[in-house]
Motif scaffolding. Structure first.
Motif, short mmCIF file in Angstrom:
data_model
loop_
_atom_site.label_atom_id
_atom_site.label_comp_id
_atom_site.label_asym_id
_atom_site.label_seq_id
_atom_site.Cartn_x
_atom_site.Cartn_y
_atom_site.Cartn_z
N LEU A 286 44.74 39.88 23.33
CA LEU A 286 43.85 40.87 23.93
C LEU A 286 43.15 40.26 25.14
O LEU A 286 42.61 39.15 25.06
N SER A 287 43.17 40.98 26.25
CA SER A 287 42.48 40.56 27.47
C SER A 287 41.40 41.58 27.80
O SER A 287 41.62 42.79 27.70
N LEU A 288 40.24 41.08 28.24
CA LEU A 288 39.13 41.94 28.61
C LEU A 288 38.66 41.53 30.00
O LEU A 288 38.39 40.35 30.25
N HIS A 289 38.58 42.50 30.91
CA HIS A 289 38.22 42.19 32.30
C HIS A 289 37.08 43.09 32.75
O HIS A 289 37.13 44.32 32.58
N TRP A 290 36.06 42.50 33.35
CA TRP A 290 34.90 43.20 33.90
C TRP A 290 34.87 42.89 35.40
O TRP A 290 34.76 41.73 35.80
N THR A 291 34.95 43.90 36.24
CA THR A 291 34.98 43.70 37.69
C THR A 291 33.96 44.62 38.36
O THR A 291 33.98 45.84 38.14
N GLU A 292 33.09 44.04 39.15
CA GLU A 292 32.07 44.82 39.87
C GLU A 292 32.53 45.04 41.31
O GLU A 292 32.99 44.11 41.98
N VAL A 293 32.36 46.28 41.78
CA VAL A 293 32.84 46.68 43.11
C VAL A 293 31.74 47.46 43.83
O VAL A 293 31.02 48.26 43.21
N GLY A 294 31.63 47.23 45.13
CA GLY A 294 30.73 48.04 45.96
C GLY A 294 29.28 47.68 45.87
O GLY A 294 28.42 48.44 46.34
N GLY A 295 28.99 46.54 45.35
CA GLY A 295 27.60 46.11 45.26
C GLY A 295 27.22 45.19 46.40
O GLY A 295 27.99 45.00 47.37
N PRO A 296 26.04 44.58 46.35
CA PRO A 296 25.62 43.63 47.38
C PRO A 296 26.48 42.38 47.35
O PRO A 296 27.17 42.11 46.36
N THR A 297 26.48 41.64 48.41
CA THR A 297 27.21 40.38 48.47
C THR A 297 26.70 39.45 47.37
O THR A 297 25.50 39.26 47.19
N VAL A 298 27.64 38.89 46.64
CA VAL A 298 27.28 38.06 45.49
C VAL A 298 27.17 36.60 45.92
O VAL A 298 28.02 36.08 46.65
N ARG A 299 26.12 35.98 45.45
CA ARG A 299 25.97 34.54 45.64
C ARG A 299 25.84 33.89 44.28
O ARG A 299 25.12 34.38 43.42
N GLU A 300 26.55 32.82 44.10
CA GLU A 300 26.50 32.13 42.81
C GLU A 300 25.11 31.56 42.60
O GLU A 300 24.57 30.85 43.46
N PRO A 301 24.49 31.88 41.46
CA PRO A 301 23.13 31.39 41.21
C PRO A 301 23.12 29.88 40.98
O PRO A 301 24.11 29.30 40.54
#
Length: 347
Positions: A286-301
């Motif tokens: 089983l594979s589970l994928h969460w992908t966010e689209v159309g949001g602000p530019t992401v910066r790694e915390p």
């Protein structure tokens, strides 16, 4: 006389008659009515017959000797609370019925006593026995209801303990990551709602397993309303265990919360794509994928929040593999995969 095979859940009649012809006569017309019968003369075989738990006992006047009365009394004393064994006593017409009744009521207080004087018409005796077989059926139904109630109480106690343990764990988890009382209250409330969603889905499913689609739909439903879908999800309709469903729901809640605060759901045009799939490569995975689209530019915390750490730890433990977390500029991504057997008992 040849004994009939006895099924402990099917009531039958034990005839106690010292005169062999009496036992044969009574047994014959009862068997004509398809009533199972065993008979004994009240000597050595009585204890063995009573150990088979007859539903009704028919005893003739001649069998009422001290040995039989004492042995039947012992059998009645061993009956569970739900059981009131009907005993039909066949007395001679000239017998002192009132005195015998009083003596037997004292000796057999746990019995349902019925008296007939001989000669008794076969139809009258059969009707009496059939009526009392119905009484025994009702008694067994009461027994089954009591047992079901006991099992339900035990199950309720077990589930309440598990729920309280989950709530305690969620509170401790929330408290460690809280920076204010308002934040603690808000996060704790949201996590409890995610837990509630799982229990609602399991309750509706009627068992210890639940549809993964139902878990996801309940968890994301507050964010897909008024015809606007902020979180799109798709995947095969899998059945997962209660524990796996709880973990997945809590982790989805953490991902949603993070997306609302910092990710795609913080932007009016942002949305999330949630996908799960099953691949078969020798064993189901089983594979589970969460992908966010159309949001602000992401910066790694520079420092991972508690929610991210929880998701990594919880889903990593559930799937048996380290999740992949990507802080890509175009959108946060999370994925994990592992053997389906860790999540679902059905293959």
């Amino acid at each position: 006389m040849k004994d009939v095979p006895i099924d402990s859940e099917l009531d039958w009649v034990l005839v106690l008659a010292p005169f062999r012809k009496d036992a044969e006569y009574i047994a014959a017309f009862l068997r004509e009515q398809e009533i199972e019968v065993n008979a004994t003369n009240g000597d050595g075989g009585l204890a063995d017959q009573l150990a088979l738990s007859p539903g009704i006992i028919v005893v003739t006047h001649e069998a009422l000797n001290p040995h039989v009365v004492a042995r039947v009394a012992l059998h009645l004393a061993e009956q569970p609370d739900w059981s009131e064994v009907p005993i039909i006593v066949l007395l001679e017409r000239t017998a002192p019925i009132a005195r015998i009744r009083n003596q037997l009521l004292k000796s057999w207080p746990g019995a349902r006593l019925l008296f007939h004087t001989r000669p008794v018409a076969p139809l009258e005796l059969v009707n009496g026995i059939q009526s009392n077989l119905l009484v025994r059926l009702r008694q067994r139904q009461v027994r089954d209801s009591i047992e079901r109630e006991r099992e339900l109480r035990l199950e309720l106690n077990h589930r309440v303990k598990n729920i309280l343990a989950s709530v305690k764990s969620i509170f401790q988890m929330t408290k460690r990551g809280a920076t204010s009382v308002e934040g603690l209250a808000s996060d704790f409330s949201g996590r409890l709602q995610a837990l509630s969603n799982v229990h609602s889905a399991v309750f509706e499913a009627g068992g210890e397993e639940v549809s993964l689609s139902a878990i996801v739909a309940l968890t994301v439903s507050p964010y897909n309303s008024d015809g606007i879908s902020r979180i799109d999800f798709t995947g095969p309709d899998l059945v997962v265990s209660r524990d796996a469903g709880t973990t997945i729901a809590l982790c989805l809640h953490e991902l949603i919360t993070n997306a609302i605060k910092y990710g795609a759901l913080s932007h009016p045009d942002g949305h999330v794509e949630l996908l799960w799939s099953v691949a078969t490569n020798g064993s189901s995975e089983l594979s589970l994928h969460w992908t966010e689209v159309g949001g602000p530019t992401v910066r790694e915390p520079t420092r991972q929040g508690y929610g991210t750490r929880y998701v990594r730890s919880a889903l990593g433990s559930l799937f048996g593999a380290v999740p992949e977390i990507v802080f890509a500029p175009e959108g946060f991504r999370f994925s994990v995969k592992g053997s389906l057997t860790r999540i679902s008992t059905r293959q």
